[in-house]
Scaffold this active site. Structure first.
Site, PDB file in Angstrom:
ATOM      1  N   ASP A   1       0.350   1.064  -5.493  1.00 34.70           N
ATOM      2  CA  ASP A   1      -0.489  -0.096  -5.194  1.00 34.70           C
ATOM      3  C   ASP A   1       0.372  -1.224  -4.614  1.00 34.70           C
ATOM      4  OD1 ASP A   1      -3.083  -1.421  -5.427  1.00 34.70           O
ATOM      5  OD2 ASP A   1      -2.133  -2.690  -6.946  1.00 34.70           O
TER       6      ASP A   1
ATOM      7  N   TYR B   1       1.497  -9.733  -2.762  1.00 36.62           N
ATOM      8  CA  TYR B   1       2.645  -9.357  -3.598  1.00 36.62           C
ATOM      9  C   TYR B   1       3.953  -9.526  -2.818  1.00 36.62           C
ATOM     10  CZ  TYR B   1      -0.899  -6.882  -6.420  1.00 36.62           C
ATOM     11  OH  TYR B   1      -2.008  -6.541  -7.166  1.00 36.62           O
TER      12      TYR B   1
ATOM     13  N   LYS C   1      -3.942  -4.765  -0.021  1.00 32.50           N
ATOM     14  CA  LYS C   1      -5.124  -5.627  -0.203  1.00 32.50           C
ATOM     15  C   LYS C   1      -5.062  -6.842   0.710  1.00 32.50           C
ATOM     16  CE  LYS C   1      -4.858  -4.462  -5.106  1.00 32.50           C
ATOM     17  NZ  LYS C   1      -3.418  -4.565  -5.365  1.00 32.50           N
TER      18      LYS C   1
ATOM     19  N   HIS D   1      -8.848  -8.212  -1.699  1.00 36.40           N
ATOM     20  CA  HIS D   1      -8.160  -8.474  -2.966  1.00 36.40           C
ATOM     21  C   HIS D   1      -9.067  -9.196  -3.982  1.00 36.40           C
ATOM     22  CE1 HIS D   1      -3.843  -9.181  -4.627  1.00 36.40           C
ATOM     23  NE2 HIS D   1      -4.685  -8.961  -5.608  1.00 36.40           N
TER      24      HIS D   1
END
Ligand SMILES: NC(=O)c1ccc[n+]([C@@H]2O[C@H](COP(=O)([O-])OP(=O)(O)OC[C@H]3O[C@@H](n4cnc5c(N)ncnc54)[C@H](OP(=O)(O)O)[C@@H]3O)[C@@H](O)[C@H]2O)c1
Length: 292
Positions: free
Chosen positions: A55, A60, A89, A122
């Protein structure tokens, strides 16, 4: 829930079949907040331990090292590309439809893979209210071959129904907060109705993991496993795809090793009973939480 147990890569990992016909491993690896050289090493070690679902997200700030770790692992191990599922995302600041498509192109370029396997929105950010355009952009990205499968994260049943009605396309997954403190029973029922696979973020419950709770320790003792393995096995038996994050190789291996035992119905029910109306780990109510 149907449990198949085919061999994926070097480990035997059950898979979940998505509504578009593709399969993803029944347990994956979370990568927030793994970044930089240390993050690269942690993701490589997870792949070497046998994880085949990784993921990531624009927010991030690690799509680069996730992609590099996957590419290096595939090249060095001779593993075929389609044995690893890579997710990312779309962030809230890129929801406007044209911006969203360019953002996805940037994600694909940063990851350095031909296409992203599962791309998600997201957060819906319903107050900003641009999620319909964002979802249409994901459909377009899929139709252009930039991404293989499209899903969402943190969507409520009402928001899921709205994007499906607007586009005629249902997301294949909804990645949501799920752990014993917040078991998402009603949302999972909506997912079953809509043909959506549940992915679980913070599957262990992060720092609030219920590792000392009697219900969990009793099940762990009964099966000769750790409390974390009990919690992850509970997810797998519910048909949700947990995405535990660990930077520790021993924990990475242990978290993947949850396929050799089965929780009894009474143990599942007991863990289910730990859920609380206020069990979210932070104020992440999708109807009010806005994340750009
Ligand atoms: N879609 C979203 O909005 C959203 C939101 C949050 C998270 N996520 C995704 O979900 C993933 C997982 O969530 P998360 O990282 O918040 O929570 P988590 O996986 O429930 O917990 C991670 C924490 O548990 C520790 N841990 C892992 N395995 C353990 C074990 N066997 N025993 C004891 N401690 C253990 C880790 O420490 P060590 O690393 O030191 O082992 C880390 O501190 C994220 O990485 C991200 O990919 C998505």
């Amino acid at each position: 829930m149907s449990e198949q147990w085919p061999s994926v890569g070097c480990m035997s990992i059950p898979t979940r079949t998505l509504s578009d016909g593709f399969e993803i491993p029944a347990l994956g690896f979370g990568t927030y907040p793994l970044v930089g050289e240390a993050g690269y090493r942690a993701i490589r070690s997870a792949l070497e331990a046998g994880y085949r679902l990784v993921d990531s997200a624009v927010n991030y700030e690690n799509e680069g090292i996730v992609g590099k770790a996957v590419r290096d692992f595939l090249a060095e191990s001779g593993t075929p590309r389609d044995h690893v599922t890579v997710q990312s995302k779309l962030p809230g600041r890129h929801h406007e439809q044209a911006r969203a498509l360019a953002s996805i192109e940037e994600s694909v370029a940063r990851m350095g893979v031909e296409r992203i396997d599962v791309m998600m929105i997201h957060w819906p950010n319903p107050i900003t209210g641009k999620y319909l355009g964002a979802w249409r952009a994901l459909v377009e990205a899929r139709d252009k071959g930039l991404v293989r499968s499209i899903g969402v994260s943190n969507f409520t049943p009402a928001l899921l129904e709205e994007i499906i009605a607007d586009s005629g396309v249902a997301p294949v997954v909804n990645q949501v907060e799920m752990h014993p403190w917040f078991n998402q029973e009603a949302l999972r029922e909506a997912h079953d109705r809509l043909g959506i696979v549940t992915e679980a973020w913070s599957p262990l419950g992060k720092r609030q993991a219920p590792f000392d709770e009697a219900i969990v320790t009793a099940a762990a003792a009964a099966h000769g496993v750790t409390p974390a393995q009990v919690v992850l096995r509970w997810h797998v038996q519910h048909g949700s795809v947990p995405l535990p994050k660990s930077a520790t190789p021993e924990r990475q291996r242990a978290n993947l090793d949850v396929l050799g035992f089965t929780l009894a119905d009474a143990e599942m029910t007991a863990i289910d009973s730990m859920t609380r109306a206020d069990g979210r780990l932070f104020a992440g109510d999708p109807d009010t939480h806005e994340e750009m």
